[in-house]
Design a protein around this motif. Structure first.
Motif, short mmCIF file in Angstrom:
data_model
loop_
_atom_site.label_atom_id
_atom_site.label_comp_id
_atom_site.label_asym_id
_atom_site.label_seq_id
_atom_site.Cartn_x
_atom_site.Cartn_y
_atom_site.Cartn_z
N LEU A 79 6.30 -16.00 0.54
CA LEU A 79 5.78 -16.98 1.49
C LEU A 79 4.45 -16.55 2.08
CD1 LEU A 79 7.17 -19.67 2.25
CD2 LEU A 79 7.63 -18.66 4.48
N ARG A 80 4.35 -15.26 2.41
CA ARG A 80 3.08 -14.78 3.00
C ARG A 80 1.94 -14.85 1.98
NH1 ARG A 80 6.27 -10.69 5.48
NH2 ARG A 80 5.45 -9.17 4.01
N ILE A 81 2.27 -14.67 0.71
CA ILE A 81 1.25 -14.82 -0.33
C ILE A 81 0.82 -16.29 -0.43
CG2 ILE A 81 0.90 -14.75 -2.85
CD1 ILE A 81 2.53 -12.08 -2.78
N PRO A 114 19.09 -12.55 -0.74
CA PRO A 114 19.47 -11.58 0.28
C PRO A 114 18.25 -10.93 0.92
CG PRO A 114 19.79 -10.64 -1.90
CD PRO A 114 19.43 -12.08 -2.11
N SER A 115 18.46 -10.30 2.06
CA SER A 115 17.39 -9.61 2.77
C SER A 115 16.73 -8.59 1.83
CB SER A 115 17.98 -8.91 4.00
OG SER A 115 16.94 -8.32 4.73
N GLY A 116 15.41 -8.57 1.82
CA GLY A 116 14.68 -7.59 1.03
C GLY A 116 14.37 -8.03 -0.40
N LYS A 161 11.48 -12.82 -0.40
CA LYS A 161 11.21 -14.19 0.05
C LYS A 161 9.99 -14.25 0.96
CE LYS A 161 15.23 -14.67 2.14
NZ LYS A 161 15.75 -13.29 1.95
N SER A 162 9.98 -13.39 1.99
CA SER A 162 8.87 -13.43 2.96
C SER A 162 7.57 -13.02 2.31
CB SER A 162 9.15 -12.51 4.15
OG SER A 162 10.27 -12.94 4.84
N THR A 163 7.64 -12.06 1.40
CA THR A 163 6.44 -11.64 0.68
C THR A 163 5.87 -12.84 -0.08
OG1 THR A 163 7.24 -9.38 0.46
CG2 THR A 163 5.56 -10.08 -1.11
N ASP A 215 0.82 -1.22 0.00
CA ASP A 215 0.00 0.00 0.00
C ASP A 215 0.85 1.27 0.00
OD1 ASP A 215 -2.24 -1.52 -0.06
OD2 ASP A 215 -2.63 -1.41 2.10
N ASN A 216 2.04 1.18 0.63
CA ASN A 216 2.91 2.37 0.69
C ASN A 216 3.75 2.51 -0.58
OD1 ASN A 216 4.79 0.37 0.90
ND2 ASN A 216 5.64 1.04 2.86
N GLY A 217 3.52 1.66 -1.58
CA GLY A 217 4.25 1.75 -2.83
C GLY A 217 5.48 0.87 -2.90
P1 ADP Z 1 12.83 -10.27 6.79
O1 ADP Z 1 13.61 -11.17 7.68
O2 ADP Z 1 11.82 -10.98 5.97
O3 ADP Z 1 13.66 -9.32 6.01
P2 ADP Z 1 11.91 -7.92 8.11
O4 ADP Z 1 12.55 -7.73 9.44
O5 ADP Z 1 12.33 -7.16 6.92
O6 ADP Z 1 11.93 -9.46 7.82
O7 ADP Z 1 10.33 -7.71 8.26
C1 ADP Z 1 9.65 -8.06 9.42
C2 ADP Z 1 8.20 -7.61 9.27
O8 ADP Z 1 8.15 -6.22 8.90
C3 ADP Z 1 7.47 -8.36 8.17
O9 ADP Z 1 6.17 -8.70 8.63
C4 ADP Z 1 7.38 -7.41 7.01
O10 ADP Z 1 6.16 -7.53 6.32
C5 ADP Z 1 7.43 -6.06 7.68
N1 ADP Z 1 8.15 -5.14 6.81
C6 ADP Z 1 9.32 -5.34 6.18
N2 ADP Z 1 9.67 -4.27 5.45
C7 ADP Z 1 8.68 -3.36 5.64
C8 ADP Z 1 8.46 -2.04 5.16
N3 ADP Z 1 9.29 -1.44 4.32
N4 ADP Z 1 7.34 -1.40 5.57
C9 ADP Z 1 6.49 -2.01 6.39
N5 ADP Z 1 6.64 -3.24 6.87
C10 ADP Z 1 7.73 -3.91 6.51
#
Ligand code: ADP
Ligand code: ADP
Length: 226
Positions: A47-49, A38-40, A43-45, A14-16
């Protein structure tokens, strides 16, 4: 049909922020599929989907041939285990594992049989009456996995499940998870940023970068190149 299929998944938050740009893969029944990157990278996105915790902006997820979109949460066919465990501290190991089946009103006999089977599967025979605080980190993680498996998910989703454990325990748990995969026939999607972990555990893996899959295949095929 494969147990999981992602078709042209894109997610803009939602925040773009761009969660993923384009993700396509399928996971066969019983397969251990790793998402590495790598982080970001998204991957988690992804998985959550797969878990139904986020809706993709576009694209479709199918679990055993059925679209995920619009399914109510209690009908979700996937189950997620997080790094930060969410065991119920006031419940015993057995009651933690029984929680999902009871919620779905399975008969008591079936629940206790299922709990016993899960406790055995994760190697915690004799620990059913303990509380989470009386267990080690690795044992707690195995309870979390048993609890997820007790729901008989089509696909078990793990987001860096071993990230908080020390090296020795991590290797033990890697072996335990592979054994659970074989003994239960469960399909796994496993998120990690640890290349060695992905290479040793995955039947197939996707290497992600900046919201896209850059490489996809069995570990040996990906790392044969010079
Ligand atoms: P990861 O180990 O997957 O990198 P993060 O610490 O980046 O985990 O993210 C932890 C939580 O914060 C997740 O639920 C994720 O959806 C949320 N999150 C990550 N990046 C953002 C962001 N830019 N804005 C809002 N929420 C975020
Ligand atoms: P990874 O799991 O590989 O670390 P994520 O899927 O957590 O990657 O994040 C992918 C991108 O999406 C990152 O730029 C992250 O900041 C962003 N993101 C993740 N979750 C959220 C969220 N809830 N809201 C906004 N942006 C998010």
């Amino acid at each position: 049909a494969p147990d999981a299929e992602l078709r042209e998944i894109r997610k803009v938050y939602d925040n773009g922020a761009r969660g993923v740009e384009q993700v396509d893969f399928t996971v066969a029944k019983g397969e251990f599929f790793a998402l590495l990157g790598p982080s970001g990278c998204g991957k988690s996105t992804t998985l959550r989907i797969l878990a139904g915790l986020e809706e993709p902006t576009s694209g479709e997820v199918y679990i055993r041939g059925e679209a995920m979109r619009g399914r109510p949460s209690h009908r979700r066919p996937t189950n997620m285990v997080f790094q930060k465990l969410a065991l119920f501290p006031h419940l015993t190991v057995a009651d933690n594992i029984a929680f999902g089946p009871r919620l779905r009103r399975r008969p008591a006999k079936e629940v206790s049989a299922r709990v016993a089977e899960m406790i055995e599967l994760v190697g915690l025979s004799g620990y059913g009456d303990r509380h989470p605080a009386q267990l080690s980190g690795g044992q707690q993680q195995r309870v979390a996995i048993a609890r997820a498996l007790a729901n008989e998910p089509a696909v078990l989703l793990l987001d860096e499940p071993l990230g908080a454990l020390d090296l020795k325990l991590r290797v033990q748990m890697q072996q335990a998870l592979k054994r659970i995969q074989h003994d239960s026939g469960t399909t796994f999607v496993y998120v990690t940023h640890d290349q060695v972990e992905a290479l040793t555990m995955a039947d197939r893996m996707a290497v992600m970068n900046e919201g896209r899959i850059e490489q996809l295949g069995p570990p040996a095929a990906l790392y044969r190149r010079p």
